[in-house]
Enzyme design. Structure first.
Site, PDB file in Angstrom:
ATOM      1  N   CYS A   1      -1.938   8.583   2.553  1.00  0.00           N
ATOM      2  CA  CYS A   1      -1.798   8.242   1.310  1.00  0.00           C
ATOM      3  C   CYS A   1      -3.018   8.644   0.396  1.00  0.00           C
ATOM      4  O   CYS A   1      -3.028   8.746  -0.872  1.00  0.00           O
ATOM      5  CB  CYS A   1      -1.435   6.631   1.074  1.00  0.00           C
ATOM      6  SG  CYS A   1      -0.264   6.255   2.371  1.00  0.00           S
TER       7      CYS A   1
ATOM      8  N   GLU B   1       0.816  -1.305  -0.121  1.00  0.00           N
ATOM      9  CA  GLU B   1       0.076   0.114  -0.049  1.00  0.00           C
ATOM     10  C   GLU B   1       0.935   1.182   0.093  1.00  0.00           C
ATOM     11  O   GLU B   1       1.563   1.550   0.931  1.00  0.00           O
ATOM     12  CB  GLU B   1      -0.766  -0.073   1.175  1.00  0.00           C
ATOM     13  CG  GLU B   1      -2.153   0.661   1.021  1.00  0.00           C
ATOM     14  CD  GLU B   1      -2.158   1.994   1.772  1.00  0.00           C
ATOM     15  OE1 GLU B   1      -1.793   2.860   0.882  1.00  0.00           O
ATOM     16  OE2 GLU B   1      -2.411   2.142   2.906  1.00  0.00           O
TER      17      GLU B   1
HETATM   18  C1  SIN Z   1      -2.671   5.618   4.601  1.00  0.00           C
HETATM   19  O1  SIN Z   1      -2.587   6.806   4.472  1.00  0.00           O
HETATM   20  O2  SIN Z   1      -1.987   4.754   4.211  1.00  0.00           O
HETATM   21  C2  SIN Z   1      -3.989   4.718   5.138  1.00  0.00           C
HETATM   22  C3  SIN Z   1      -5.304   5.926   4.967  1.00  0.00           C
HETATM   23  C4  SIN Z   1      -6.688   5.370   5.496  1.00  0.00           C
HETATM   24  O3  SIN Z   1      -6.433   4.054   5.759  1.00  0.00           O
HETATM   25  O4  SIN Z   1      -7.539   5.994   5.220  1.00  0.00           O
END
Ligand code: SIN
Length: 485
Positions: A289, A255
């Protein structure tokens, strides 16, 4: 000092094979809001990582032999304990990570939801029967846990990123070793304490905390007894971890980074779009992210959207996440602030205008005021890099085709958002953008029931949802022959 209802949740050692493991030296965990040390955690390394993998290997046989119902009962205990201790877990998270307390508690509940979800979903690991090509055979497909899972998790979600991987792994019958980010190990260790109280057997869930990122990462990615590796973090680091996993042909799920477009069309409900962009961009001080990275606004509503959006951003309250009323906290480090300032400065030099923002917050070196840039183009550094900070670049576009082209003009493909009330456009744009997750008239898309994951260089695999177990399971085909004799 930390005002916890249960001080036993604050741990200082790695958790390996059901024991708290001390090592030589320690790591200071600092509060990003104050710079003060919250706790010191024993600094584990390669040896402890190997011990944790051995513990996970030894525990695998008994854990995978349990029925899905037995595992579900233990996972549900863990979920209940996380929810019972929400206040303390939230406080620990704010102290080490900086996000406002309400948001930190929200993250703990979000993380716990994955444990609850997979406790149930683990009962539905169905196989298959397939008509065979000849009458003397039968084809049966079964699914089995892959084995020991190793994970490296980031500082931006110290609880939820572990929960969403560990819950799927444990529910599938796998055992688990995680190296949390050294900036935020306390949430991981508190989760380990609760896993133990929940009755999860020794060796099934292990946490190794150490600052030897390279050495520990090498063990987790190259060890022969690790069957699967999972990572949440930057695309650059992800690429080198994938190549390390190649030596033992591990199953990987990644991820990685994002560059989310947030598109506002002329026909959108502008107030709803402003509210969606605000929460999607400034959640966790822009350090997720899936945070909006570029706001694309159609020319006809550019002035209205910009005016309303700037007013909404002005309403955010920056400060120490433990203070009442604070809605946006510090960034993780002063270095992170500097990196984002460089992107802002370079984009202003390239022609962007500062519509809102103030470098001098007087709050401390880890704070960056929520910023809005207008007149941005997609080739500016603020648009073609993952910002990971509280800055909104606004880019204007003429028509739908151009919006889709700008949105897709990135190597990333994690999340995208758009606002429109035209049903034909909604389908065209939803299908036209190359992103793994699309928010349509919605700025928050993450939840345990939905498949979280990206396309292109944002990674592979899906976390959460009914698809989230697949990464932790092997498909085995059984061919039964000789049946007509
Ligand atoms: C992430 O920023 O990797 C995860 C964000 C989320 O689970 O909403």
């Amino acid at each position: 000092m930390h005002n916890l209802n249960d001080p036993q949740l604050l741990k200082n050692f790695s958790y390996i094979n059901g024991s708290w493991h001390s090592s030589a030296g320690d790591i200071a965990v600092n509060n990003p809001a104050t710079g003060k040390t919250v706790a010191k955690v024993s600094n584990a390394g390669v040896i402890e990582t190997e011990l944790a993998i051995k513990a996970a290997k030894d525990a695998f046989k008994a854990w995978s032999a349990k029925s899905a119902n037995e595992r579900a009962a233990l996972l549900r205990n863990w979920f209940n304990l996380m929810m019972d201790n929400l206040d303390d877990l939230g406080r620990i998270l704010t102290l080490e990570q900086g996000k406002p307390l309400a948001e930190a508690k929200g993250e703990v509940a979000y993380g716990a939801a994955f444990i609850e979800w997979f406790a149930e979903e683990g009962k539905r690991v169905y196989g298959d029967t397939i008509p065979a090509p000849s009458g003397d055979k039968r084809i049966v497909v079964i699914k089995q846990p892959i084995g020991v899972v190793a994970a490296i998790t980031p500082w931006n979600f110290p609880n939820a990123m572990i929960a969403r991987k560990a819950a799927a792994a444990l529910a599938s019958g796998c055992t688990f070793v995680v190296r949390p980010a050294t900036q935020t190990p306390l949430s991981a260790l508190a989760m380990a304490e609760l896993a133990e109280r929940a009755g999860i057997p020794a060796g099934v869930f292990n946490v190794v905390v150490g600052d030897d990122a390279r050495g520990m990462g090498k063990v987790l990615t190259e060890h022969e007894d690790v069957a699967k590796f999972t990572f949440t973090g930057s695309t650059g680091v992800g690429k080198s971890l994938i190549s390390q996993c190649a030596s033992t042909v591990k199953k990987v799920s990644m991820e990685l980074g994002g560059n989310a477009p947030f598109i506002v069309f002329d026909d959108a409900d502008i107030d709803a779009a402003v509210a969606g962009a605000l929460v999607s961009k400034y959640r966790n001080a822009g350090q997720t992210c899936v945070c909006t990275n570029r706001i694309l606004v159609q020319e006809g509503v550019l002035a209205e959207f910009t005016e309303k959006f700037v007013a909404a951003v002005k309403g955010l309250s920056l400060g120490d996440g433990l203070e009442e009323g604070v809605t946006i906290g510090p960034m993780i480090t002063a270095q992170a602030v500097d990196d984002v300032k460089k992107l802002i400065d370079a984009s202003i030099s390239a022609g962007a205008q500062l519509a809102l923002g103030d470098y001098d917050t007087n709050l401390g070196e880890s704070f960056l005021a929520p910023t809005v840039l207008t007149g941005v183009t997609n080739d500016m550094p603020i648009a073609n890099n993952e910002i990971f900070g509280p800055v909104s670049p606004i880019i204007s576009f003429k028509n739908e085709e151009e919006a889709i082209a700008i949105a897709n003009d990135t190597e990333f493909g994690l999340a995208a958002y758009f606002y429109s009330r035209d049903i034909g456009r909604i389908w065209r744009v939803a299908e036209g953008v190359d992103f793994g997750m699309v928010g349509i008239n919605e700025g928050i898309i993450s939840n345990a029931a939905a498949p979280f994951g990206g396309m292109k260089q944002s990674g592979n695999g899906r976390e959460g949802s009914k698809y989230g177990l697949d990464d932790y399971l092997e498909i085995k085909y059984l061919c039964m022959g000789g049946l007509d004799k």
